[in-house]
Design a protein around this motif. Structure first.
Motif, PDB file in Angstrom:
ATOM      1  N   ALA A 172      -2.551   4.053 -10.944  1.00 48.04           N
ATOM      2  CA  ALA A 172      -1.975   2.382 -10.719  1.00 48.04           C
ATOM      3  C   ALA A 172      -2.874   1.185 -10.724  1.00 48.04           C
ATOM      4  CB  ALA A 172      -0.150   3.179  -9.608  1.00 48.04           C
ATOM      5  N   LYS A 173      -3.457   1.972  -8.896  1.00 48.08           N
ATOM      6  CA  LYS A 173      -4.310   0.932  -8.892  1.00 48.08           C
ATOM      7  C   LYS A 173      -5.263   0.424  -9.206  1.00 48.08           C
ATOM      8  CE  LYS A 173      -2.171  -0.067  -4.524  1.00 48.08           C
ATOM      9  NZ  LYS A 173      -2.357  -1.171  -4.631  1.00 48.08           N
ATOM     10  N   ALA A 174      -6.057   0.986 -10.662  1.00 53.73           N
ATOM     11  CA  ALA A 174      -6.715   0.826 -11.052  1.00 53.73           C
ATOM     12  C   ALA A 174      -6.526   0.301 -12.787  1.00 53.73           C
ATOM     13  CB  ALA A 174      -7.324   3.021 -11.598  1.00 53.73           C
ATOM     14  N   GLU A 175      -5.573   1.159 -13.027  1.00 54.99           N
ATOM     15  CA  GLU A 175      -4.574   0.600 -14.143  1.00 54.99           C
ATOM     16  C   GLU A 175      -4.610  -1.353 -13.678  1.00 54.99           C
ATOM     17  OE1 GLU A 175      -1.276   2.039 -15.618  1.00 54.99           O
ATOM     18  OE2 GLU A 175      -2.507   2.685 -17.581  1.00 54.99           O
ATOM     19  N   GLN A 176      -4.086  -1.499 -12.590  1.00 56.28           N
ATOM     20  CA  GLN A 176      -3.858  -2.864 -12.152  1.00 56.28           C
ATOM     21  C   GLN A 176      -5.220  -3.990 -11.971  1.00 56.28           C
ATOM     22  OE1 GLN A 176      -1.762  -1.853  -7.909  1.00 56.28           O
ATOM     23  NE2 GLN A 176       0.370  -2.649  -9.308  1.00 56.28           N
ATOM     24  N   ALA A 177      -6.220  -3.289 -11.342  1.00 59.79           N
ATOM     25  CA  ALA A 177      -7.258  -3.425 -11.207  1.00 59.79           C
ATOM     26  C   ALA A 177      -7.665  -4.075 -12.884  1.00 59.79           C
ATOM     27  CB  ALA A 177      -8.134  -3.152 -11.145  1.00 59.79           C
ATOM     28  N   LYS A 178      -7.980  -3.023 -13.860  1.00 66.88           N
ATOM     29  CA  LYS A 178      -8.453  -3.338 -15.013  1.00 66.88           C
ATOM     30  C   LYS A 178      -7.066  -4.839 -15.351  1.00 66.88           C
ATOM     31  CE  LYS A 178      -9.041  -0.820 -19.080  1.00 66.88           C
ATOM     32  NZ  LYS A 178      -8.131  -0.066 -20.013  1.00 66.88           N
ATOM     33  N   GLY A 179      -5.992  -4.519 -15.667  1.00 63.48           N
ATOM     34  CA  GLY A 179      -5.571  -5.494 -16.360  1.00 63.48           C
ATOM     35  C   GLY A 179      -5.646  -7.085 -15.600  1.00 63.48           C
ATOM     36  N   LYS A 180      -6.045  -6.856 -14.247  1.00 63.91           N
ATOM     37  CA  LYS A 180      -6.161  -8.435 -13.557  1.00 63.91           C
ATOM     38  C   LYS A 180      -7.891  -8.712 -14.763  1.00 63.91           C
ATOM     39  CE  LYS A 180      -5.590 -11.928 -10.538  1.00 63.91           C
ATOM     40  NZ  LYS A 180      -4.843 -12.758 -10.780  1.00 63.91           N
TER      41      LYS A 180
ATOM     42  N   ARG B   2       4.089   2.218 -12.906  1.00 67.04           N
ATOM     43  CA  ARG B   2       4.101   2.958 -12.284  1.00 67.04           C
ATOM     44  C   ARG B   2       4.006   3.556 -10.845  1.00 67.04           C
ATOM     45  NH1 ARG B   2       1.165   6.860 -15.236  1.00 67.04           N
ATOM     46  NH2 ARG B   2      -0.167   5.354 -16.852  1.00 67.04           N
ATOM     47  N   GLN B   3       3.211   2.319 -10.294  1.00 64.77           N
ATOM     48  CA  GLN B   3       3.112   2.262  -8.827  1.00 64.77           C
ATOM     49  C   GLN B   3       4.695   2.316  -8.708  1.00 64.77           C
ATOM     50  OE1 GLN B   3       1.585  -0.481  -7.349  1.00 64.77           O
ATOM     51  NE2 GLN B   3       0.806   0.058  -5.019  1.00 64.77           N
ATOM     52  N   ALA B   4       5.686   1.756  -9.212  1.00 64.82           N
ATOM     53  CA  ALA B   4       7.214   1.011  -8.556  1.00 64.82           C
ATOM     54  C   ALA B   4       7.616   3.248  -8.648  1.00 64.82           C
ATOM     55  CB  ALA B   4       6.959  -0.315  -8.964  1.00 64.82           C
ATOM     56  N   LYS B   5       7.452   3.357 -10.200  1.00 64.66           N
ATOM     57  CA  LYS B   5       7.977   4.547 -10.582  1.00 64.66           C
ATOM     58  C   LYS B   5       8.002   5.698  -9.196  1.00 64.66           C
ATOM     59  CE  LYS B   5       5.985   7.806 -13.179  1.00 64.66           C
ATOM     60  NZ  LYS B   5       5.805   9.044 -14.452  1.00 64.66           N
ATOM     61  N   GLU B   6       6.256   5.854  -8.501  1.00 63.41           N
ATOM     62  CA  GLU B   6       5.899   6.303  -8.006  1.00 63.41           C
ATOM     63  C   GLU B   6       6.026   6.273  -6.557  1.00 63.41           C
ATOM     64  OE1 GLU B   6       4.288   9.406  -8.174  1.00 63.41           O
ATOM     65  OE2 GLU B   6       4.779   9.029 -10.866  1.00 63.41           O
ATOM     66  N   LYS B   7       6.401   4.589  -5.914  1.00 64.42           N
ATOM     67  CA  LYS B   7       7.476   5.361  -4.492  1.00 64.42           C
ATOM     68  C   LYS B   7       8.671   4.734  -4.724  1.00 64.42           C
ATOM     69  CE  LYS B   7       4.514   1.285  -3.259  1.00 64.42           C
ATOM     70  NZ  LYS B   7       4.055  -0.138  -3.030  1.00 64.42           N
ATOM     71  N   MET B   8       9.624   5.258  -5.747  1.00 61.03           N
ATOM     72  CA  MET B   8      10.753   5.715  -6.275  1.00 61.03           C
ATOM     73  C   MET B   8      11.280   7.328  -5.684  1.00 61.03           C
ATOM     74  SD  MET B   8      12.494   2.713  -6.171  1.00 61.03           S
ATOM     75  CE  MET B   8      14.361   3.524  -6.343  1.00 61.03           C
TER      76      MET B   8
END
Length: 57
Positions: free
Chosen positions: A9-17, A45-51
């Motif tokens: 999730a973090k990688a996807e966020q960074a790549k998108g940014k 994805r991050q929100a799903k995992e937190k839930m």
């Protein structure tokens, strides 16, 4: 949150940014939109995992 999914999730966020910023820098609206979409996908994805973590307890 599983470490694998968290890092994904973090990688996807960074790549998108990064893609969004690059798109703005060169004036490419399509690249900017794609970057925003990838970042949103990482956020979801991050929100799903937190839930999942919340309901495990």
């Amino acid at each position: 949150m599983s470490d694998k999914e968290k890092s994904r999730a973090k990688a996807e966020q960074a790549k998108g940014k990064l893609k969004e910023t690059a798109g703005r820098a060169v004036g490419n609206e399509r690249m900017t939109a794609e970057g925003r979409a990838e970042k949103a996908k990482g956020d979801a994805r991050q929100a799903k995992e937190k839930m999942k973590d919340v309901f495990k307890r």
